[in-house]
Design a protein around this motif. Sequence first.
Motif, PDB file in Angstrom:
ATOM      1  N   THR A   1       0.822  -1.208   0.000  1.00  0.00           N
ATOM      2  CA  THR A   1       0.000   0.000   0.000  1.00  0.00           C
ATOM      3  C   THR A   1       0.860   1.263   0.000  1.00  0.00           C
ATOM      4  OG1 THR A   1      -1.669   1.208   1.267  1.00  0.00           O
ATOM      5  CG2 THR A   1      -0.121  -0.107   2.530  1.00  0.00           C
ATOM      6  N   THR A   2       0.212   2.383  -0.343  1.00  0.00           N
ATOM      7  CA  THR A   2       0.896   3.664  -0.201  1.00  0.00           C
ATOM      8  C   THR A   2       0.953   4.015   1.280  1.00  0.00           C
ATOM      9  OG1 THR A   2      -1.241   4.749  -0.557  1.00  0.00           O
ATOM     10  CG2 THR A   2       0.241   4.596  -2.453  1.00  0.00           C
ATOM     11  N   GLY A   3       1.859   4.875   1.632  1.00  0.00           N
ATOM     12  CA  GLY A   3       2.017   5.270   3.025  1.00  0.00           C
ATOM     13  C   GLY A   3       3.474   5.184   3.418  1.00  0.00           C
ATOM     14  N   THR A   4       3.676   4.940   4.690  1.00  0.00           N
ATOM     15  CA  THR A   4       5.052   4.809   5.170  1.00  0.00           C
ATOM     16  C   THR A   4       5.216   3.420   5.764  1.00  0.00           C
ATOM     17  OG1 THR A   4       4.485   5.558   7.386  1.00  0.00           O
ATOM     18  CG2 THR A   4       5.092   7.262   5.787  1.00  0.00           C
ATOM     19  N   LYS A   5       6.427   3.110   6.201  1.00  0.00           N
ATOM     20  CA  LYS A   5       6.639   1.773   6.771  1.00  0.00           C
ATOM     21  C   LYS A   5       5.904   1.614   8.102  1.00  0.00           C
ATOM     22  CE  LYS A   5      11.125   2.935   8.737  1.00  0.00           C
ATOM     23  NZ  LYS A   5      12.537   2.626   8.745  1.00  0.00           N
ATOM     24  N   GLU A   6       5.433   2.747   8.655  1.00  0.00           N
ATOM     25  CA  GLU A   6       4.661   2.657   9.904  1.00  0.00           C
ATOM     26  C   GLU A   6       3.199   2.299   9.635  1.00  0.00           C
ATOM     27  OE1 GLU A   6       7.137   5.139   9.816  1.00  0.00           O
ATOM     28  OE2 GLU A   6       8.269   3.815  11.160  1.00  0.00           O
ATOM     29  N   GLY A   7       2.698   2.565   8.443  1.00  0.00           N
ATOM     30  CA  GLY A   7       1.304   2.253   8.165  1.00  0.00           C
ATOM     31  C   GLY A   7       0.834   2.829   6.843  1.00  0.00           C
ATOM     32  N   ALA A   8      -0.387   2.422   6.443  1.00  0.00           N
ATOM     33  CA  ALA A   8      -0.947   2.884   5.168  1.00  0.00           C
ATOM     34  C   ALA A   8      -1.267   4.376   5.261  1.00  0.00           C
ATOM     35  CB  ALA A   8      -2.205   2.088   4.859  1.00  0.00           C
ATOM     36  N   GLY A   9      -1.257   5.056   4.098  1.00  0.00           N
ATOM     37  CA  GLY A   9      -1.555   6.481   4.080  1.00  0.00           C
ATOM     38  C   GLY A   9      -1.834   6.962   2.674  1.00  0.00           C
ATOM     39  N   SER A  10      -2.364   8.181   2.598  1.00  0.00           N
ATOM     40  CA  SER A  10      -2.683   8.737   1.278  1.00  0.00           C
ATOM     41  C   SER A  10      -1.593   9.721   0.853  1.00  0.00           C
ATOM     42  CB  SER A  10      -4.033   9.442   1.342  1.00  0.00           C
ATOM     43  OG  SER A  10      -3.938  10.536   2.240  1.00  0.00           O
ATOM     44  N   PHE A  11      -1.683  10.154  -0.397  1.00  0.00           N
ATOM     45  CA  PHE A  11      -0.720  11.129  -0.904  1.00  0.00           C
ATOM     46  C   PHE A  11      -1.448  12.032  -1.911  1.00  0.00           C
ATOM     47  CE2 PHE A  11      -0.055   9.339  -5.172  1.00  0.00           C
ATOM     48  CZ  PHE A  11      -0.643   8.094  -5.020  1.00  0.00           C
ATOM     49  N   PRO A  12      -0.953  13.282  -2.075  1.00  0.00           N
ATOM     50  CA  PRO A  12      -1.607  14.200  -3.005  1.00  0.00           C
ATOM     51  C   PRO A  12      -1.416  13.706  -4.448  1.00  0.00           C
ATOM     52  CG  PRO A  12      -0.091  15.360  -1.550  1.00  0.00           C
ATOM     53  CD  PRO A  12       0.194  13.907  -1.395  1.00  0.00           C
ATOM     54  N   PHE A  13      -2.491  13.762  -5.221  1.00  0.00           N
ATOM     55  CA  PHE A  13      -2.415  13.241  -6.591  1.00  0.00           C
ATOM     56  C   PHE A  13      -3.287  14.090  -7.505  1.00  0.00           C
ATOM     57  CE2 PHE A  13      -3.499  10.324 -10.069  1.00  0.00           C
ATOM     58  CZ  PHE A  13      -2.264   9.805 -10.370  1.00  0.00           C
ATOM     59  N   PRO A  14      -2.813  14.550  -8.641  1.00  0.00           N
ATOM     60  CA  PRO A  14      -1.424  14.539  -9.121  1.00  0.00           C
ATOM     61  C   PRO A  14      -0.503  15.343  -8.201  1.00  0.00           C
ATOM     62  CG  PRO A  14      -2.933  15.140 -10.890  1.00  0.00           C
ATOM     63  CD  PRO A  14      -3.724  15.194  -9.628  1.00  0.00           C
ATOM     64  N   GLN A  15       0.761  15.083  -8.310  1.00  0.00           N
ATOM     65  CA  GLN A  15       1.706  15.654  -7.361  1.00  0.00           C
ATOM     66  C   GLN A  15       1.836  17.182  -7.501  1.00  0.00           C
ATOM     67  OE1 GLN A  15       5.658  14.022  -7.663  1.00  0.00           O
ATOM     68  NE2 GLN A  15       5.979  14.202  -5.470  1.00  0.00           N
ATOM     69  N   ASP A  16       1.827  17.689  -8.773  1.00  0.00           N
ATOM     70  CA  ASP A  16       2.079  19.121  -9.009  1.00  0.00           C
ATOM     71  C   ASP A  16       0.882  19.983  -8.614  1.00  0.00           C
ATOM     72  OD1 ASP A  16       4.474  18.296  -9.964  1.00  0.00           O
ATOM     73  OD2 ASP A  16       3.830  18.224 -12.060  1.00  0.00           O
ATOM     74  N   SER A  17      -0.295  19.615  -9.051  1.00  0.00           N
ATOM     75  CA  SER A  17      -1.496  20.384  -8.682  1.00  0.00           C
ATOM     76  C   SER A  17      -2.561  19.379  -8.236  1.00  0.00           C
ATOM     77  CB  SER A  17      -1.989  21.211  -9.867  1.00  0.00           C
ATOM     78  OG  SER A  17      -2.042  20.404 -11.036  1.00  0.00           O
ATOM     79  N   PRO A  18      -2.509  19.019  -6.952  1.00  0.00           N
ATOM     80  CA  PRO A  18      -3.332  17.906  -6.469  1.00  0.00           C
ATOM     81  C   PRO A  18      -4.847  18.159  -6.577  1.00  0.00           C
ATOM     82  CG  PRO A  18      -1.669  18.521  -4.866  1.00  0.00           C
ATOM     83  CD  PRO A  18      -1.654  19.582  -5.895  1.00  0.00           C
ATOM     84  N   LEU A  19      -5.544  17.122  -7.019  1.00  0.00           N
ATOM     85  CA  LEU A  19      -7.014  17.133  -7.032  1.00  0.00           C
ATOM     86  C   LEU A  19      -7.548  16.244  -5.910  1.00  0.00           C
ATOM     87  CD1 LEU A  19      -7.509  16.566 -10.882  1.00  0.00           C
ATOM     88  CD2 LEU A  19      -7.936  18.689  -9.651  1.00  0.00           C
ATOM     89  N   TYR A  20      -6.829  15.188  -5.660  1.00  0.00           N
ATOM     90  CA  TYR A  20      -7.293  14.179  -4.708  1.00  0.00           C
ATOM     91  C   TYR A  20      -6.209  13.833  -3.693  1.00  0.00           C
ATOM     92  CZ  TYR A  20     -10.578  13.289  -8.544  1.00  0.00           C
ATOM     93  OH  TYR A  20     -11.498  13.428  -9.533  1.00  0.00           O
ATOM     94  N   SER A  21      -6.694  13.309  -2.578  1.00  0.00           N
ATOM     95  CA  SER A  21      -5.807  12.546  -1.686  1.00  0.00           C
ATOM     96  C   SER A  21      -6.100  11.091  -2.016  1.00  0.00           C
ATOM     97  CB  SER A  21      -6.127  12.818  -0.225  1.00  0.00           C
ATOM     98  OG  SER A  21      -5.595  14.049   0.156  1.00  0.00           O
ATOM     99  N   LEU A  22      -5.093  10.385  -2.387  1.00  0.00           N
ATOM    100  CA  LEU A  22      -5.310   9.039  -2.932  1.00  0.00           C
ATOM    101  C   LEU A  22      -4.560   7.992  -2.112  1.00  0.00           C
ATOM    102  CD1 LEU A  22      -6.306   7.235  -5.333  1.00  0.00           C
ATOM    103  CD2 LEU A  22      -4.189   7.851  -6.513  1.00  0.00           C
TER     104      LEU A  22
END
Lengths: 275, 380
Positions: free
Chosen positions: B257-278
Amino acid sequence: MKSELVCFWLAVALYGVSTFSYIFGLIARYDKLYLVGLLSALAGFLPHTASIGLRWAASGVEPFITISESITFGVFMAVLLFLVFQLTVKKVPPLGVLVMPTSFVLLGWAGTLIKEVATSLNPALQSAWLWVHIVGATTGFASVLIAAGLGLMYLMKEKDSAGIADRLPELSVLDTQSYRFVAGGFIMYGLMIVSGAYWSNTVKGNYWAWDPVEVWSLVSWLIYGIYLHLRVTFGWRGSKLAWYSLIALVVMIVSYWGIPFSLETFHSGFRIDHS
Amino acid sequence: MTRNERDEVELVAETESFPVEPRYHPIHRIPRMIYDFLASARLAMALLVAILVCCLAGVTVVRGAQAWLTIFSTLWFNALLVLLVVNVACCFFGRIWHRRITVISFGMILFHMSFVAMFLAIVYDSLFFFQGSLRLTEGETLQNSDPHSYDGYRQGRFFSFSRLKGETTLVKMIRGYRVGGEDKRAAYDVEVGEPGHKRREVIYITNNLDYKGVKYLPEKEGYSALIVLSDKTGKELYGAHVPLQSLKQKDNSYLYTTGTKEGAGSFPFPQDSPLYSLQVAYRPDPVKDRSGEVFFQVWPYREGEIPQQEQPAAAGKAPVGQHFSAGGHTLAAKEIRYWVGMNVRHDPGKPVILASLWVGLAGMIITTFGRMRKGRAGKG
């Protein structure tokens, strides 16, 4: 029951007979029991060897990966060296008083920890260094166990030189033999540490990381390094070093099997985070 | 010699040597005291015991990372080790100097010399070393000399990035790689070097690549999903490779999954001008490599907010290569690749350190055999 397990428990039983023969021989001051102890150790060594061989043949995986296998192999080397020493180099009849009870208890403990044979070897362990490392560790343990046994003989003879102790070699001979086994163990522990460093360098890119098992191996090595310095530089001889070798053996057993496999380290069942 | 006679000799010596030197040399005496202190066998023993006690404390009272912080990485503990090496040098070589070389003393010279050589090599290495973590997705190339290529790195005071030549490409990650019938589980086909002088090799846990003194060691690997954002007509608007963490579950299975090694998480998408947290998770097909199902959770993007606490605006799954509808757009994991993490190391002092270990061991063996031979000769 699998033939491997039959051999294993037969070896434990015969080592048990050997243990009690040595202990009762010592208590009753009846030296024929030492011969019974030696012969039953020899008889136990055969199924012990067979159990290791059968386990190895079953999977083709080296027989010293799990804690149970590691203890079994360590005891195998200890009894082998003990038998070779007793039958060829120098006869010290009651030597088994320390060696065989230690072997019996450790092998019995290993029996409670037996797991199914591994089907494959972890990729990190697919290295010739593994053999060098394990042979260094187990031979080192065997050497210092016999050194401690000779230390015990020294103390027995020093306390009471009559009776059975009278048939022991001279105190100076026991002292020298004990020292030589410590020196041999020190070298073998050195080999264990050096091969471990090379192996770690191949797998992880570093030769030393202060991992708890690395530190324990350093502790063992330093303990016997201090022993050698006390003897060579400070001129210690006799009972002081005999006591030292006995106490050092306890630390050694803890460092070899007590701690490494109970902590989350590189050596804990040789797990490597490789997901 | 009586006291009077001695005074007489000293008087003669005084009157006969010119210019007259002072009897007491404070400047000479201080270095002598320092040398005597450093060359003391008692100091050697005290240091050995002190290091032994520290090691015992480091595996009993405090353990693991705590032991590293409070003992093994501290200045005082390293000062003890340095003092031991200096003590070994003064103590041993001060005693052996000008003595006849025997088998025993030769072995001891080797043993003690290896300590000093190892120490010097460790010091040298600590000044010039480099250790970095390089993460690459299949097909990706990164410049070795660019610090931004590394997820993290440590370096010696005098290390220069210009030492790292060329670039590194991950050609392919190979699962179930076998060598001589042995399963190596994961292997990385990598290419390292400067244009025209590239070196390509398959590396795995017991086989690393050495390029001009820099080692590339396999460390970890995972999946990377190419997530593509499209409009309702199917026109692709944006795409990016998203590395997925492998998180071990209670049943010993892995969640990718996306996130960090501590747990799942979302990220801004698209990276340059985000529409969603995915948030993306992947369940691999147990049979067919690089295929399976991809799970999407989508929240409207609001800067600085962690959206997981509220219900996602859209959630669902789609096989790799298929689209998932997320409001006015569709999302798809167009393909699955692997990413790998490599440990990049430059340790110029290491060959001397490792060689010193063998020299030390050889010294131990020679000394022991020398002593045994002497013992036998003594008996004879």
